[in-house]
Design an enzyme around this catalytic site. Structure first.
Site, PDB file in Angstrom:
ATOM      1  N   SER A 257       4.439  -3.059   2.059  1.00 17.22           N
ATOM      2  CA  SER A 257       4.013  -1.868   1.375  1.00 17.22           C
ATOM      3  C   SER A 257       3.133  -0.871   1.818  1.00 17.22           C
ATOM      4  O   SER A 257       2.025  -1.138   2.522  1.00 17.22           O
ATOM      5  CB  SER A 257       3.625  -2.248  -0.100  1.00 17.22           C
ATOM      6  OG  SER A 257       3.310  -1.123  -1.012  1.00 17.22           O
ATOM      7  N   CYS A 258       3.504   0.439   1.577  1.00 21.13           N
ATOM      8  CA  CYS A 258       2.355   1.526   2.203  1.00 21.13           C
ATOM      9  C   CYS A 258       1.186   1.334   1.326  1.00 21.13           C
ATOM     10  O   CYS A 258       0.205   1.902   1.523  1.00 21.13           O
ATOM     11  CB  CYS A 258       2.987   2.778   1.974  1.00 21.13           C
ATOM     12  SG  CYS A 258       3.390   3.205   0.140  1.00 21.13           S
TER      13      CYS A 258
END
Length: 488
Positions: A257-258
């Site tokens: 995930s960013c």
């Protein structure tokens, strides 16, 4: 059709008989039908698309296919992500008005009317080949739009399976299949660029190259900035709770995930306790020599290697062992302990210190700070290098510190006492919209700073009627100014 592509647009250079143009033409025909649907019919289509991915057997099939084809992340977390993100989005959309009159303000004489944007090009990454397309498809459908998914090449098969599932549900409700389509394989820059030119709106998630291409396409576009989240643990934090949250966030789906923390800035007063709490939960602090080996593995030519992206900490340690003959036994011991996170001590920022950037893996850079102010300054330095506009995590019992970060740091979100990657994109226990695309504002070279939601997929027409005139006096406007500075 609300907005047919003008013949003089940049897309006119593409052959009208090209496969991509035919795809868009079918989407436009389906959208003309769909835009006549009522709110109730639209909401049925939204729920149908959601059920296509949430149904447990289909969800697991998509998660397994995603990991098998991309080699990124892990199946169980993708199952959870597919369900949680989609179910949360459906909650947000339930009862929301997106057809016809959606708001009335009699005092201002304003009526708002929702209109479709047309055909949406949804560019999606390999890190979330099921959840991100589903999110964009559902939001687009809520606005009575058609949508064509342009996935990463590695994520194409997962997106294809998802769309096949959606078509099965569409058949049950009588919705046109061409409302949701997929860019044909093999996906490449040229076909994606042509699709972006021909559509009415581009929503791009993934690499910054994709985002820049979307902005340069000549079509209105929403793109998101780079992730490189930092978290702060101050001297007032509940260390055990903070460690639980950070480990949960940093290990979810192997940190693809960013919104996963890439750096942790710990105030000196709790540094020893925090590192001990992280160690108790499976995080391993590497020695200086091991840090050098890991850097060589992760950035062999100055660019983050697929050898570590979305891999487990154990797999990364095993690959480091193969690279570092002199310290192979130590690396093997780390791998055999089945670590959850690999930590490195860091104090520098920038290209010469790659651990200060985004790592897309369960590798965490740990910084020290004398106090909260120095911790905030360290985060500001990190974001001046990479990650500006996204978000910052804070573990603290001093409410004013969250406000301070929001007033001073280049961030669109301040996530307080939460598992960052779970919370940033919306959660059942916070008020942010469920999304897999987080705008980063002008700091991140984006034109929005919200969690992307269905309203970004709408045109809104405003009807304005006359109201009683309201004209202020000059005293009301200039009085305070004149009283202080004079009426010259």
């Amino acid at each position: 059709m609300e907005h047919p592509a003008p013949t003089s647009s940049p897309s006119s250079s593409s052959s009208p008989s090209s496969p991509i143009a035919e795809l868009v033409a079918r989407a436009r025909a389906a959208q003309r039908i769909y835009e006549t649907w009522s709110q109730a019919q639209v909401d049925t289509a939204v729920v149908a698309a959601g059920w296509a991915i949430i149904e447990p057997a289909r969800n697991r099939e998509l998660a397994e296919l995603a990991v098998a084809d991309t080699g990124v992340g892990n199946v169980e977390d993708k199952v959870r992500k597919n369900h949680r993100k989609t179910f949360g989005l459906l909650r947000d959309l339930h009862g929301a008005r997106s057809v016809g009159v959606i708001a009335e303000d009699p005092a201002r004489g304003i009526v708002e009317i929702a209109r479709p944007v047309g055909v949406v090009c949804a560019v999606t990454p390999s890190t979330n080949p099921g959840a991100t397309p589903a999110n964009k498809i559902i939001n687009a459908l809520k606005g009575r739009n058609a949508v064509i998914v342009a996935p990463s090449p590695k994520g194409w098969s997962t997106a294809a399976r998802l769309i096949a599932f959606i078509h099965q549900q569409f058949d049950r409700i009588g919705a046109p299949r061409d409302l949701v389509q997929l860019l044909p394989s093999p996906v490449n820059k040229q076909s994606t660029a042509e699709l972006m030119r021909l559509c009415d709106l581009v929503v791009a998630t993934g690499s910054q190259a994709n985002v820049r291409a979307a902005y340069a396409s000549g079509t209105p576009a929403f793109g998101v900035g780079a992730g490189n989240v930092a978290g702060i643990v101050d001297e007032t934090a509940d260390v055990q709770a903070a460690a639980d949250r950070i480990v949960r966030s940093k290990t979810f789906d192997n940190a693809t995930s960013c919104s996963s923390e890439n750096s942790l800035v710990i105030v000196d007063a709790v540094r020893a306790q925090m590192l001990a709490a992280l160690k108790d939960r499976g995080a391993v602090m590497l020695a200086a020599g091991q840090k050098a080996t890991l850097q060589a593995l992760m950035w062999p030519e100055g660019k983050l290697s697929p050898a570590v992206i979305g891999q487990s900490a154990r797999t990364i340690a095993e690959r480091a062992a193969a690279l570092d003959g002199a310290n192979r036994a130590a690396w093997q011991a780390i791998a055999e302990a089945d670590p959850r996170i690999l930590m490195v001590a860091e104090d520098g920022v920038g290209h010469e210190h790659p651990f200060s950037g985004e790592k897309l893996s369960p590798v965490l850079a740990v910084y020290a700070a004398r106090d909260f102010d120095e911790a905030a300054a360290t985060v500001e330095r990190i974001y001046a290098y990479e990650g500006a506009g996204h978000s910052v995590g804070l573990h603290s019992t001093v409410p004013e510190r969250a406000l301070s970060l929001g007033l001073t740091l280049p961030v669109s979100r301040v996530i307080v006492d939460q598992a960052h990657c779970i919370a940033t994109g919306g959660s059942f226990d916070n008020g942010l919209p469920f999304s897999l695309s987080m705008g980063c504002g002008t700091w991140g070279k984006n034109n929005f700073s919200d969690n992307m939601n269905y309203r970004h997929y709408l045109n809104i027409t405003r009807v304005s009627r006359p109201i009683p005139e309201v004209v202020p006096t000059e005293e009301q406007i200039f009085g305070a100014f004149f009283a202080t500075h004079g009426a010259k």
